[in-house]
Each structure stands twice: as structure tokens, then as C-alpha cells.
Design a protein around this motif. Sequence first.
Motif, PDB file in Angstrom:
ATOM      1  N   VAL A  20      -7.370   5.992  -1.202  1.00 24.79           N
ATOM      2  CA  VAL A  20      -6.438   5.330  -0.274  1.00 24.79           C
ATOM      3  C   VAL A  20      -5.861   6.355   0.704  1.00 24.79           C
ATOM      4  O   VAL A  20      -5.729   6.088   1.910  1.00 24.79           O
ATOM      5  CB  VAL A  20      -5.301   4.624  -1.047  1.00 24.79           C
ATOM      6  N   GLN A  36     -11.657   0.955   2.650  1.00 25.95           N
ATOM      7  CA  GLN A  36     -11.535   1.536   1.308  1.00 25.95           C
ATOM      8  C   GLN A  36     -11.719   0.415   0.307  1.00 25.95           C
ATOM      9  O   GLN A  36     -11.213  -0.690   0.499  1.00 25.95           O
ATOM     10  CB  GLN A  36     -10.151   2.194   1.168  1.00 25.95           C
ATOM     11  N   SER A  37     -12.463   0.682  -0.764  1.00 28.25           N
ATOM     12  CA  SER A  37     -12.589  -0.327  -1.824  1.00 28.25           C
ATOM     13  C   SER A  37     -12.777   0.379  -3.159  1.00 28.25           C
ATOM     14  O   SER A  37     -12.944   1.601  -3.202  1.00 28.25           O
ATOM     15  CB  SER A  37     -13.768  -1.260  -1.535  1.00 28.25           C
ATOM     16  N   GLN A  38     -12.739  -0.388  -4.225  1.00 26.13           N
ATOM     17  CA  GLN A  38     -12.844   0.224  -5.538  1.00 26.13           C
ATOM     18  C   GLN A  38     -13.513  -0.718  -6.510  1.00 26.13           C
ATOM     19  O   GLN A  38     -13.596  -1.917  -6.256  1.00 26.13           O
ATOM     20  CB  GLN A  38     -11.454   0.595  -6.075  1.00 26.13           C
ATOM     21  N   TYR A  40     -13.542  -1.233 -10.869  1.00 23.62           N
ATOM     22  CA  TYR A  40     -13.089  -0.760 -12.172  1.00 23.62           C
ATOM     23  C   TYR A  40     -13.168  -1.920 -13.149  1.00 23.62           C
ATOM     24  O   TYR A  40     -13.312  -3.072 -12.765  1.00 23.62           O
ATOM     25  CB  TYR A  40     -11.659  -0.204 -12.098  1.00 23.62           C
ATOM     26  N   GLY A  41     -13.057  -1.596 -14.435  1.00 24.87           N
ATOM     27  CA  GLY A  41     -13.133  -2.641 -15.450  1.00 24.87           C
ATOM     28  C   GLY A  41     -11.771  -3.197 -15.776  1.00 24.87           C
ATOM     29  O   GLY A  41     -10.778  -2.813 -15.163  1.00 24.87           O
ATOM     30  N   PRO A  42     -11.712  -4.127 -16.742  1.00 19.48           N
ATOM     31  CA  PRO A  42     -10.412  -4.724 -17.090  1.00 19.48           C
ATOM     32  C   PRO A  42      -9.471  -3.750 -17.806  1.00 19.48           C
ATOM     33  O   PRO A  42      -8.283  -3.997 -17.886  1.00 19.48           O
ATOM     34  CB  PRO A  42     -10.781  -5.882 -18.021  1.00 19.48           C
ATOM     35  N   LYS A  64     -18.814  -2.324   1.650  1.00 18.83           N
ATOM     36  CA  LYS A  64     -19.027  -1.476   0.470  1.00 18.83           C
ATOM     37  C   LYS A  64     -19.905  -0.274   0.808  1.00 18.83           C
ATOM     38  O   LYS A  64     -20.741  -0.339   1.712  1.00 18.83           O
ATOM     39  CB  LYS A  64     -19.685  -2.303  -0.640  1.00 18.83           C
TER      40      LYS A  64
ATOM     41  N   PHE B   8      -2.656   0.342   7.003  1.00 17.42           N
ATOM     42  CA  PHE B   8      -3.917   0.425   6.255  1.00 17.42           C
ATOM     43  C   PHE B   8      -3.626  -0.166   4.884  1.00 17.42           C
ATOM     44  O   PHE B   8      -3.081   0.498   4.019  1.00 17.42           O
ATOM     45  CB  PHE B   8      -4.348   1.893   6.166  1.00 17.42           C
ATOM     46  N   PRO B 117     -12.722 -10.404 -14.721  1.00 14.56           N
ATOM     47  CA  PRO B 117     -11.439 -10.371 -14.009  1.00 14.56           C
ATOM     48  C   PRO B 117     -11.404  -9.432 -12.803  1.00 14.56           C
ATOM     49  O   PRO B 117     -10.737  -9.726 -11.813  1.00 14.56           O
ATOM     50  CB  PRO B 117     -10.453  -9.892 -15.079  1.00 14.56           C
ATOM     51  N   THR B 118     -12.122  -8.311 -12.877  1.00 11.51           N
ATOM     52  CA  THR B 118     -11.990  -7.320 -11.800  1.00 11.51           C
ATOM     53  C   THR B 118     -13.171  -7.331 -10.836  1.00 11.51           C
ATOM     54  O   THR B 118     -13.284  -6.454  -9.996  1.00 11.51           O
ATOM     55  CB  THR B 118     -11.838  -5.902 -12.392  1.00 11.51           C
ATOM     56  N   GLU B 173     -12.483 -11.031  -4.686  1.00  5.77           N
ATOM     57  CA  GLU B 173     -12.006  -9.724  -5.140  1.00  5.77           C
ATOM     58  C   GLU B 173     -12.227  -8.646  -4.085  1.00  5.77           C
ATOM     59  O   GLU B 173     -11.392  -7.757  -3.907  1.00  5.77           O
ATOM     60  CB  GLU B 173     -12.692  -9.330  -6.458  1.00  5.77           C
ATOM     61  N   HIS B 177      -8.967  -6.924  -2.485  1.00  2.00           N
ATOM     62  CA  HIS B 177      -8.647  -5.559  -2.922  1.00  2.00           C
ATOM     63  C   HIS B 177      -9.014  -4.463  -1.943  1.00  2.00           C
ATOM     64  O   HIS B 177      -8.559  -3.330  -2.081  1.00  2.00           O
ATOM     65  CB  HIS B 177      -9.321  -5.277  -4.268  1.00  2.00           C
ATOM     66  N   MET B 178      -9.859  -4.747  -0.966  1.00  2.00           N
ATOM     67  CA  MET B 178     -10.221  -3.643  -0.067  1.00  2.00           C
ATOM     68  C   MET B 178      -9.115  -3.406   0.964  1.00  2.00           C
ATOM     69  O   MET B 178      -8.265  -4.249   1.208  1.00  2.00           O
ATOM     70  CB  MET B 178     -11.549  -3.931   0.637  1.00  2.00           C
ATOM     71  N   ARG B 179      -9.142  -2.210   1.501  1.00  2.00           N
ATOM     72  CA  ARG B 179      -8.149  -1.849   2.521  1.00  2.00           C
ATOM     73  C   ARG B 179      -8.840  -1.652   3.862  1.00  2.00           C
ATOM     74  O   ARG B 179      -9.895  -1.021   3.932  1.00  2.00           O
ATOM     75  CB  ARG B 179      -7.407  -0.570   2.132  1.00  2.00           C
ATOM     76  N   GLU B 180      -8.209  -2.213   4.902  1.00  2.00           N
ATOM     77  CA  GLU B 180      -8.655  -1.986   6.276  1.00  2.00           C
ATOM     78  C   GLU B 180      -7.415  -1.836   7.131  1.00  2.00           C
ATOM     79  O   GLU B 180      -6.317  -2.221   6.733  1.00  2.00           O
ATOM     80  CB  GLU B 180      -9.480  -3.185   6.796  1.00  2.00           C
ATOM     81  N   PRO B 362     -21.333  -7.121  -5.483  1.00  2.00           N
ATOM     82  CA  PRO B 362     -21.410  -7.785  -4.181  1.00  2.00           C
ATOM     83  C   PRO B 362     -22.857  -7.940  -3.724  1.00  2.00           C
ATOM     84  O   PRO B 362     -23.715  -7.146  -4.105  1.00  2.00           O
ATOM     85  CB  PRO B 362     -20.662  -6.827  -3.251  1.00  2.00           C
TER      86      PRO B 362
END
Lengths: 180, 377
Positions: A20, A36-38, A40-42, A64, B8, B117-118, B173, B177-180, B362
Amino acid sequence: MKYEVRFSGSGGQGIILASVILGTASALYENKETVQSQAYGPEARGGASKADVVISNKPIGYPKARAIDAMVCLSQKAATKYIKTLKKGGIVIVDSDFVELPENKKYKMIKLPMSSTTLDRMGKLIALNIVSLSALVTITKVVSHEALEKAVMDSVPKGTEEFNLEALKIGRELAEKSLA
Amino acid sequence: MTESKFEFIQGNIACAKGAAYAGCSFFGGYPITPSTEIAEYMSGYLPRNGGKFIQMEDEIASLGSIIGAALTGAKAMTSTSGPGFSLMQELIGYACIAEVPVVIVDIMRGGPSTGLPTSPAQSDLLQAKWGTHGDHPTIALVPNSVEEMFTETVRAFNLAEYFRTPVLVLGDEIIGHMREKIRIPEPGEMEIIERTVPSSDGVCPLPYASDSGKPACLPNFGKSRFHVTGLNHDTTGFPTMDPEIVARENERILAKIYEQREIVDSYEEINCKDADILMLSVGSAARAAEEAVKTLRKKGIKAGLFRPVTLWPFPKDQFIKHAERAKYIIVPEMNMGQLKTVAERFTKRSKIVPVNLVNGEPISPEHIISVTKYLNI
């Protein structure tokens, strides 16, 4: 030109925050197209996590990362899992205290004793993410140190500014030493 | 423009900021990945700005709380993901027939059930349309960037208030969750629609009367008596079984939206006009499709993308126009073919090529392009 950076490690090491901060430096202080992206697991801790920053001078369609130009590996599990995503000729920066990767002509590996140096000089490991981020920026020059510093100041809790500036210095010195 | 106007931020935060910009003053919800950041932001923002945030015991109660809040005059929202969205279905129907303006944000994740979930998915495209029982109007907006998470949330509130109906925002998701980098508009820069309120005496004798397609004003809570029910009702709001009235009212709540498409429709067309390969895709999958279109065009293949931003009601006239002349319709989506059923419904002669992925990853542009190798272009 597109440039893709991946931070990888274990949940809890702060790799998302590192990404970030890099994204903020690039998007707000260097005015480049940035996503920016990520993933991860639960679980809250552990596992192999990744956080990516895609930087370009043109609008970014697919958000991505797919062909990583530079990667930081802070855990063996993440290094083993994600090394194949590095593009040919890419740079991988590993925490040599904990991570081993085979030498390979396909990538350029830079081994930095980041954990031990952070622990020796700062007394705690919490700043490892900032140390590794600073090392990455020093080696790749993907953003300027000025932009990085501003983004760090935007992102860290009040009262920890000096601490994090010190972490930036340590990462830069480690990287410069390896480049020398 | 100064740097300070740019931020951002995550798509979820942009959604919450869009809600704040639109004047949201009540949030009732139950945290669930990957939507939690929306609730988290609102829990900090609302109490400091004269609003109310309540964490409810589950998602059924969450939607109940915002329906109640909306009836008292608040602009109200909740956010959730697949499992919570399933629980909300019954009350979505209630909000449709009682004509209560609420905004429901569903940040889609892998399923069925607790699923992944993620990880991203586009698992609720059809649940959004048909999840609640009975014939009901559905407005669902599908943003594909952080900026659209802001602007489409503002539009969701506007449409909800204008039509007195629930409006769904379907993120996923990746987008959540991504940032721009986005520029937060100044107050007044984007149009904000406020609901029609009764005249100064506060009385609204026929809360379900409508003669122009625009629904009647919502009575002011506390100033005017008002009967709200999930039963079929007449213009006073009281239940009726009169077949003529029931038919008229059921048809009215559909027509108020489906006959005012110019207000609700929104879509993006990229290289559609001469496309031999037309892609139909929404949300984050459409980002991959857009890049695939660019790559195919560089190779001399006439590819295009039709991206509904308002998914429901589906912008069928516009889609049909492009689909009629395309040889192939490629439908990339992170589910097993939900949007494909829509393409099938509106495509007579083109061949439909599904591209599906349900493994939590994705869809990539390369994945979409690889499918085109087998097409006779």
C-alpha cells in the motif's frame, strides 16, 4: 511501460502495508497509474500471502499482476510458492535469514540479511516490511526515495515516524551494500 | 487540481465514501469478508457526522434495520457478501413491495455457502435478480473500478430515492479490496437526488398513489400515519385482495422502473460497432475482457466489449444491437454461466462461448484470449 512488484511472506508480516505504501508513493507522489491488490487466506496469521503493485504510464486494464518484475520474499513458504510468477530476468529479493532459493539464470537473486539486521539495529522485527520495501525501492528505483518517504509518513501510525524513517535507512543501506 | 483531492484507497472505502457523499445517515450491518471495510468505515464516519451505525445480530436484522431507518427519513444502507446476501432475500422483496429506498452492497465471494471468504467470484448475479420470491423490480449496479465503487454507490442512493426501491451494488473481492487512485468530487459536483417529501403539513394520505410513474412521497415518520406491509395493498397502504388493485399495483412497481429505462440504464461499449467477437462481461471480469479486446485488436481481430454497469434491468436493446452482427459472443465470468443465460436469451444467431472460472482466482486476459484460438474468425 508496465512494472509489477510482488511482496510475499507470511500473514502478519506487514506485506500488504508495504504494498500500500509503494502504491501510495507511485499513485499520489509520482502520479503514475497504479493498482494495488492482495491475496490471502481466511487465517489471520501464517499461510503464504502476496500483495502486488502494478505501475504503468498508461491506464491499467486488468488490475492483477501476472509477470512480476521484482519480488520480495519474507518467508520460505511464500518464496517457494511464488518464485514461478517472477518473469524471466526479474529480480527477487530474499530475506536470507529465513529464505533460500536455488540459484537460477532466469532471475537475479539478491540476498539480504533483513531479519537479523532489523533485529540488531531496531530491537524488534516489526519494521521488517518497511526495511524490505526500502531495499526494493533502492534496487529497482521503481519510485524515488522522496516519494517513498512521503508515503511512509502518510501510512504509519502517529508517533512511529522516526522509527519508520530509521527502517527506511536500514533497508537502503543493506541494498546499497549489496549493489556495491 | 491539487494532490489533496486524490486518494489511493480500496474499492470498499470508495463505496463507503460514496455513501457518505450521497448523504447516507444510517448503516445497519453484520461484518463479513470481503465487505467488512465498508461497515468499518461507516462505524467511524456516521457517529461523528450525526448519523447512526448499528452492528446487528445477523443479516436479516441488518436489512430490517435499514428498512426501518429509511421509513423514518434516513438514507440507509447495508453491506454484505454471498452468505449474508442469501439471508437478506426475503426482506429485499419486502422493501420492493413496501417501496422503501435502501442501498444493499454485496461484495461477492466464492460459494456456495461459506465458500471462499477471501477470494473473488461473481456468484450472485442471478441471486440479485431472482433471489427473492414474487415478481419484483430489481436494480443492480456492477462497478469495475475503485472510482466506480464511489460513483455507482452515489447513483445507487439516487435511484433508490427516486424510485422508492431497494438498489443493489454488486462488487466483488477484487474490486472491493484493490486500491486505485481516485479523485473525490467536491460537494455539489455530482447530482444528489433527495426523496419527494410531503407538503408542509406532512400529511401524505395516499402513500402508494402514483400517476406519473414516479412513486408517491414517503410520509414523514411521526408526522403522518402510514401503514407499511408486505401484503399486497392499495394506494392507502392497507392490504387488499381486490384482483384489479393487486394486478395494478404489482404491475406498477415493475413499470415504474422498467418503463423509465433512460433513468436507470448505464453501460460501457468498447469497440462494439464492428465487433466479430463481442464480449459480455461485468465487474472485475470485464477488466480482463477489456484487456483481451485490446490485445486481440492489435492482432487484427475485431473484438469488442459490452459492459453493463446497470446489470439489472439488463440493457437488452443495446446488447441486441451489437449481438446481432457479431459472430461470437464470449461471456467471461467468475461463475458457471450466470451471465451466459442472459446472453442466450437475447442472442438469436451468434454462437455463445462461455469462459468460466470458479476456483477463487481471477479470470485473466490470457484465459479469455486462449478461447478465441478455437473460433472461426
